[in-house]
Design a protein around this motif. Structure first.
Motif, PDB file in Angstrom:
ATOM      1  N   THR A 119      15.225  -7.570  71.892  1.00  0.00           N
ATOM      2  CA  THR A 119      15.562  -6.202  72.288  1.00  0.00           C
ATOM      3  C   THR A 119      16.020  -6.191  73.746  1.00  0.00           C
ATOM      4  OG1 THR A 119      14.516  -4.106  72.942  1.00  0.00           O
ATOM      5  CG2 THR A 119      13.025  -5.850  72.209  1.00  0.00           C
ATOM      6  N   SER A 122      15.832  -2.906  78.164  1.00  0.00           N
ATOM      7  CA  SER A 122      15.231  -2.552  79.464  1.00  0.00           C
ATOM      8  C   SER A 122      16.236  -1.842  80.360  1.00  0.00           C
ATOM      9  CB  SER A 122      14.752  -3.807  80.195  1.00  0.00           C
ATOM     10  OG  SER A 122      13.603  -4.307  79.595  1.00  0.00           O
ATOM     11  N   LYS A 126      15.829   1.928  81.776  1.00  0.00           N
ATOM     12  CA  LYS A 126      15.795   2.190  83.224  1.00  0.00           C
ATOM     13  C   LYS A 126      16.956   3.094  83.628  1.00  0.00           C
ATOM     14  CE  LYS A 126      14.593  -1.300  85.926  1.00  0.00           C
ATOM     15  NZ  LYS A 126      14.748  -2.657  86.485  1.00  0.00           N
ATOM     16  N   GLU A 132      18.726   2.531  87.437  1.00  0.00           N
ATOM     17  CA  GLU A 132      19.821   1.576  87.698  1.00  0.00           C
ATOM     18  C   GLU A 132      21.035   1.873  86.824  1.00  0.00           C
ATOM     19  OE1 GLU A 132      17.781  -2.158  87.002  1.00  0.00           O
ATOM     20  OE2 GLU A 132      18.500  -2.277  84.951  1.00  0.00           O
ATOM     21  N   ARG A 135      24.596  -1.747  82.281  1.00  0.00           N
ATOM     22  CA  ARG A 135      25.306  -3.019  82.462  1.00  0.00           C
ATOM     23  C   ARG A 135      26.301  -3.326  81.350  1.00  0.00           C
ATOM     24  NH1 ARG A 135      23.043  -7.156  85.652  1.00  0.00           N
ATOM     25  NH2 ARG A 135      21.446  -6.427  87.072  1.00  0.00           N
ATOM     26  N   TRP A 153      18.034 -10.547  81.479  1.00  0.00           N
ATOM     27  CA  TRP A 153      16.909 -11.223  80.842  1.00  0.00           C
ATOM     28  C   TRP A 153      16.656 -10.580  79.495  1.00  0.00           C
ATOM     29  CZ3 TRP A 153      15.378  -8.825  85.748  1.00  0.00           C
ATOM     30  CH2 TRP A 153      15.460  -9.694  86.830  1.00  0.00           C
ATOM     31  N   SER A 155      14.558 -11.648  75.770  1.00  0.00           N
ATOM     32  CA  SER A 155      13.668 -12.647  75.159  1.00  0.00           C
ATOM     33  C   SER A 155      13.811 -12.686  73.636  1.00  0.00           C
ATOM     34  CB  SER A 155      12.214 -12.319  75.517  1.00  0.00           C
ATOM     35  OG  SER A 155      12.083 -12.124  76.897  1.00  0.00           O
ATOM     36  N   THR A 350       9.730  -3.628  81.409  1.00  0.00           N
ATOM     37  CA  THR A 350      10.154  -2.227  81.276  1.00  0.00           C
ATOM     38  C   THR A 350       9.474  -1.537  80.100  1.00  0.00           C
ATOM     39  OG1 THR A 350      12.282  -2.697  82.285  1.00  0.00           O
ATOM     40  CG2 THR A 350      12.168  -0.736  80.901  1.00  0.00           C
ATOM     41  N   LYS A 354       5.662   0.862  88.062  1.00  0.00           N
ATOM     42  CA  LYS A 354       6.331   1.751  89.034  1.00  0.00           C
ATOM     43  C   LYS A 354       7.261   2.738  88.317  1.00  0.00           C
ATOM     44  CE  LYS A 354       9.628  -2.005  90.034  1.00  0.00           C
ATOM     45  NZ  LYS A 354      10.146  -2.918  91.064  1.00  0.00           N
TER      46      LYS A 354
HETATM   47  C1  LIG Z   1      10.157 -13.188  81.514  1.00  0.00           C
HETATM   48  C2  LIG Z   1      10.931 -11.917  81.343  1.00  0.00           C
HETATM   49  C3  LIG Z   1      11.305 -11.518  80.079  1.00  0.00           C
HETATM   50  C4  LIG Z   1      12.042 -10.350  79.909  1.00  0.00           C
HETATM   51  N1  LIG Z   1      12.430  -9.991  78.657  1.00  0.00           N
HETATM   52  C5  LIG Z   1      13.197  -8.888  78.486  1.00  0.00           C
HETATM   53  C6  LIG Z   1      13.660  -8.518  77.187  1.00  0.00           C
HETATM   54  O1  LIG Z   1      13.349  -9.137  76.159  1.00  0.00           O
HETATM   55  N2  LIG Z   1      14.472  -7.434  77.095  1.00  0.00           N
HETATM   56  C7  LIG Z   1      14.851  -6.709  78.177  1.00  0.00           C
HETATM   57  O2  LIG Z   1      15.611  -5.746  78.015  1.00  0.00           O
HETATM   58  N3  LIG Z   1      14.393  -7.015  79.417  1.00  0.00           N
HETATM   59  C8  LIG Z   1      13.580  -8.081  79.593  1.00  0.00           C
HETATM   60  N4  LIG Z   1      13.136  -8.385  80.846  1.00  0.00           N
HETATM   61  C9  LIG Z   1      13.451  -7.481  81.961  1.00  0.00           C
HETATM   62  C10 LIG Z   1      12.246  -6.596  82.325  1.00  0.00           C
HETATM   63  O3  LIG Z   1      11.891  -5.725  81.278  1.00  0.00           O
HETATM   64  C11 LIG Z   1      12.574  -5.757  83.553  1.00  0.00           C
HETATM   65  O4  LIG Z   1      13.602  -4.857  83.293  1.00  0.00           O
HETATM   66  C12 LIG Z   1      13.017  -6.641  84.671  1.00  0.00           C
HETATM   67  O5  LIG Z   1      11.933  -7.494  84.975  1.00  0.00           O
HETATM   68  C13 LIG Z   1      13.479  -5.847  85.909  1.00  0.00           C
HETATM   69  O6  LIG Z   1      12.525  -4.913  86.235  1.00  0.00           O
HETATM   70  P1  LIG Z   1      12.151  -4.634  87.744  1.00  0.00           P
HETATM   71  O7  LIG Z   1      11.116  -3.569  87.701  1.00  0.00           O
HETATM   72  O8  LIG Z   1      11.898  -5.900  88.468  1.00  0.00           O
HETATM   73  O9  LIG Z   1      13.487  -4.027  88.286  1.00  0.00           O
HETATM   74  P2  LIG Z   1      13.755  -3.442  89.722  1.00  0.00           P
HETATM   75  O10 LIG Z   1      12.686  -3.807  90.681  1.00  0.00           O
HETATM   76  O11 LIG Z   1      14.089  -2.008  89.507  1.00  0.00           O
HETATM   77  O12 LIG Z   1      15.040  -4.276  90.095  1.00  0.00           O
HETATM   78  C14 LIG Z   1      16.314  -3.715  89.915  1.00  0.00           C
HETATM   79  C15 LIG Z   1      17.247  -4.694  89.305  1.00  0.00           C
HETATM   80  O13 LIG Z   1      17.549  -5.733  90.214  1.00  0.00           O
HETATM   81  C16 LIG Z   1      17.995  -6.832  89.507  1.00  0.00           C
HETATM   82  N5  LIG Z   1      17.250  -8.029  89.919  1.00  0.00           N
HETATM   83  C17 LIG Z   1      16.122  -8.046  90.633  1.00  0.00           C
HETATM   84  N6  LIG Z   1      15.756  -9.322  90.847  1.00  0.00           N
HETATM   85  C18 LIG Z   1      16.675 -10.112  90.266  1.00  0.00           C
HETATM   86  C19 LIG Z   1      16.831 -11.507  90.127  1.00  0.00           C
HETATM   87  N7  LIG Z   1      15.985 -12.386  90.670  1.00  0.00           N
HETATM   88  N8  LIG Z   1      17.873 -11.960  89.412  1.00  0.00           N
HETATM   89  C20 LIG Z   1      18.731 -11.112  88.861  1.00  0.00           C
HETATM   90  N9  LIG Z   1      18.642  -9.775  88.964  1.00  0.00           N
HETATM   91  C21 LIG Z   1      17.615  -9.285  89.651  1.00  0.00           C
HETATM   92  C22 LIG Z   1      17.745  -6.532  88.042  1.00  0.00           C
HETATM   93  O14 LIG Z   1      18.912  -6.041  87.443  1.00  0.00           O
HETATM   94  C23 LIG Z   1      16.722  -5.424  88.082  1.00  0.00           C
HETATM   95  O15 LIG Z   1      16.732  -4.678  86.895  1.00  0.00           O
HETATM   96  C24 LIG Z   1      12.395  -9.555  81.044  1.00  0.00           C
HETATM   97  C25 LIG Z   1      11.988  -9.956  82.323  1.00  0.00           C
HETATM   98  C26 LIG Z   1      11.282 -11.126  82.483  1.00  0.00           C
HETATM   99  C27 LIG Z   1      10.865 -11.499  83.867  1.00  0.00           C
END
Ligand SMILES: Cc1cc2nc3c(=O)[nH]c(=O)nc-3n(C[C@H](O)[C@H](O)[C@H](O)COP(=O)(O)OP(=O)(O)OC[C@H]3O[C@@H](n4cnc5c(N)ncnc54)[C@H](O)[C@@H]3O)c2cc1C
Length: 367
Positions: A119, A122, A126, A132, A135, A153, A155, A350, A354
Motif C-alpha cells: 500500500t 502514505s 499526508k 506534503e 508525488r 518507501w 513495503s 503514516t 505528529k
Molecule cells: C521502513 C519503512 C517502511 C515504509 N513503508 C511504507 C509503505 O509500505 N507505504 C507507504 O506509503 N509508506 C511507507 N513508509 C513511509 C512512512 O509511512 C512515512 O510516510 C515516512 O516515513 C515519512 O514520514 P515522516 O513523518 O518522516 O515525514 P515528514 O517528517 O513529514 O517528512 C516529509 C517528507 O520528506 C521526505 N524525506 C524525509 N527524509 C527523507 C529521506 N531520508 N529520504 C527521502 N525522503 C525523505 C519524505 O518525502 C517525507 O514524506 C515507510 C517508511 C519506512 C521508514
C-alpha cells in the motif's frame, strides 16, 4: 485481552507463527530477510481475508478479526506484523472500493496471500492532511490512466506482485489504482538501510508512463473522496494490531524479569499492571471502533485518538521493557532492543504521531 477470535482459526495461526516465523526473527531483523513463505502460508490459513466477502474467498467477518491476526504476528515480529498489515490493508481497500471489475480481478488472490500487495498510500494520506505535495501524477488514456512519479518507501513489494496507490489527475481530482509490478512498467529501487523493519521488502517505486486500465481502478476522481472516507478509519485502526502485539510481548517480558528484580524494578515508570490496564482499554475501544468501521459508522476523531494512544503506548511499553530488563535487554540479540525499534516505527509510519496530533487538533477545533 484478545479480540473476538471467531471465525479465523487462531490456534492454527499461532502454530504457523511458532513454526515458520519464530525461527526467522533474528534474520528478518538483522539480515533483512523477507518471510515470503510465511506470508503465503498465512494466506492459506485465512490470515488476510477476514473482511473480504465470502464470494471472493474471504470470511465476511469483522476488521476486529484481522486486527487480532496482525497482533498475533506482531507479538513475535513487529516487522512482519507490518507487512501483514500492508497485505490486509489492500484487502480492505479492494473490499470497500466502488468498482466491481478491480475487486474481481485482484481481491481473491490478495485475500489468499497468493499475490503480495503493498500500500503506497502514505504520501496521499499526508497530502490530504495538508502536510506534503502529492508525488504521483495521472493523465487519462482511454478508459484508463497513465501514471508518473516516485514513491520513496513502499513495503511488501516484489516483482510481478501488486501495489495500490493514488495519484493526482492532471485535469483535477485524484484516483486510486492497483498496478502490477512489471519491471518494464514500474521500477523498484533498493532503499538505504533502515534502523529496523529491514525485512519488509521496502522499495523506492518509480512509475514511468505506467498504464492502468479501467479494471485496475479502485476509485475514479468522482468516487475518490467517498472511498478514502470509507477506508481511512480501518487503515488507522488496523495498524493498532502491530502496536498491540509488540506491547503484549513487552508486558510478558517485564513480568518474567520481575520474578527476580521486582524489588528494584518497582521504582520504574510504566509498571506491568499499568501497561496491562492501558492495553486492555486500547484493545476494547479498538474492537468497538473496528465493528463500527465494518459498517462505515466510526467517529474519525475517536479513531485518530485511539491510533495515537496505541503509538504512545508502544513507545512507553518498549522503553519500560528495556529499563526493566537492564543489561540483559541491552544485548543486541535481546527482543527488547528490536521491539524498541519496531515500536518507534508504529509512531512514525503514516499517520505518524505528529501527523495524528495535527489532525486531532484540526478536528477538535472544527467541533
Ligand atoms: C521502513 C519503512 C517502511 C515504509 N513503508 C511504507 C509503505 O509500505 N507505504 C507507504 O506509503 N509508506 C511507507 N513508509 C513511509 C512512512 O509511512 C512515512 O510516510 C515516512 O516515513 C515519512 O514520514 P515522516 O513523518 O518522516 O515525514 P515528514 O517528517 O513529514 O517528512 C516529509 C517528507 O520528506 C521526505 N524525506 C524525509 N527524509 C527523507 C529521506 N531520508 N529520504 C527521502 N525522503 C525523505 C519524505 O518525502 C517525507 O514524506 C515507510 C517508511 C519506512 C521508514
Amino acid at each position: 485481552m484478545t479480540l473476538n477470535a471467531q471465525p479465523v482459526d487462531l490456534q492454527q495461526i499461532r502454530a504457523h507463527i511458532r513454526d515458520q516465523l519464530s525461527p526467522l526473527v533474528e534474520a528478518i531483523d538483522r539480515e533483512g530477510l523477507y518471510p515470503r513463505e510465511f506470508m503465503h502460508g498465512l494466506g492459506r490459513l485465512n490470515g488476510f481475508c477476514a473482511v473480504a466477502p465470502v464470494a471472493y474467498g474471504g470470511l465476511g467477518a469483522s476488521l476486529a478479526n484481522q486486527i487480532e491476526v496482525t497482533a498475533l504476528v506482531s507479538e513475535t515480529c513487529g516487522s512482519t506484523g507490518f507487512v501483514v498489515w500492508c497485505q490486509a490493508a489492500c484487502v480492505w481497500y479492494l473490499t470497500h472500493c466502488p468498482n466491481e471489475a478491480v475487486r474481481a480481478r485482484y481481491l481473491p488472490a490478495v485475500a489468499r496471500g497468493e499475490l503480495l500487495a503493498g500500500t503506497g498510500m502514505s504520501n496521499t494520506v499526508k497530502h490530504l492532511s495538508g502536510i506534503e505535495a502529492i508525488r504521483l501524477k495521472a493523465s487519462r488514456d482511454g478508459d484508463g490512466y497513465r501514471i508518473d512519479g516516485t514513491l520513496p518507501w513502499v513495503s511488501n513489494l516484489a516483482e510481478n506482485q501488486l501495489i495500490i496507490a493514488a495519484a493526482a489527475l492532471d485535469e483535477g481530482g485524484y484516483l486510486m489504482f492497483a498496478a502490477e509490478l512489471d519491471p518494464q512498467q514500474v521500477e523498484l529501487r533498493a532503499c538505504p538501510t533502515f534502523a529496523g523493519l529491514e525485512g519488509t521488502h521496502t522499495f523506492n517505486v518509480r512509475f514511468r508512463d505506467t498504464r492502468v486500465s479501467a479494471d485496475q481502478v479502485l476509485a475514479h476522481p468522482e468516487q475518490f473522496a467517498t472511498h478514502i472516507q470509507r477506508i481511512k478509519p480501518g487503515f488507522c485502526l488496523s495498524q493498532i494490531g502491530i502496536g498491540a502485539g509488540i506491547v503484549r510481548t513487552s508486558i510478558d517480558s517485564i513480568q518474567r524479569i520481575n520474578r527476580s528484580l521486582a524489588h528494584v524494578n518497582c521504582f520504574l515508570d510504566d509498571q506491568h499492571d499499568e501497561l496491562v490496564t492501558e492495553l486492555d482499554e486500547v484493545l476494547e475501544h479498538t474492537l468497538a471502533q473496528a465493528r463500527q468501521a465494518d459498517s462505515a459508522s466510526t467517529d474519525m476523531l475517536s479513531v485518530l485518538r485511539l491510533r495515537a494512544r496505541a503509538a504512545e503506548l508502544s513507545l512507553d511499553a518498549t522503553r519500560s521493557e528495556a529499563l526493566h530488563t537492564g543489561a540483559r535487554g541491552y544485548l543486541m540479540n535481546h527482543g527488547a532492543q528490536r521491539r524498541q525499534r519496531e515500536a518507534l516505527f508504529v509512531a512514525i509510519v503514516t499517520p505518524a504521531l505528529k501527523h495524528l496530533r495535527r489532525d486531532i487538533r484540526a478536528l477538535e477545533q472544527a467541533c
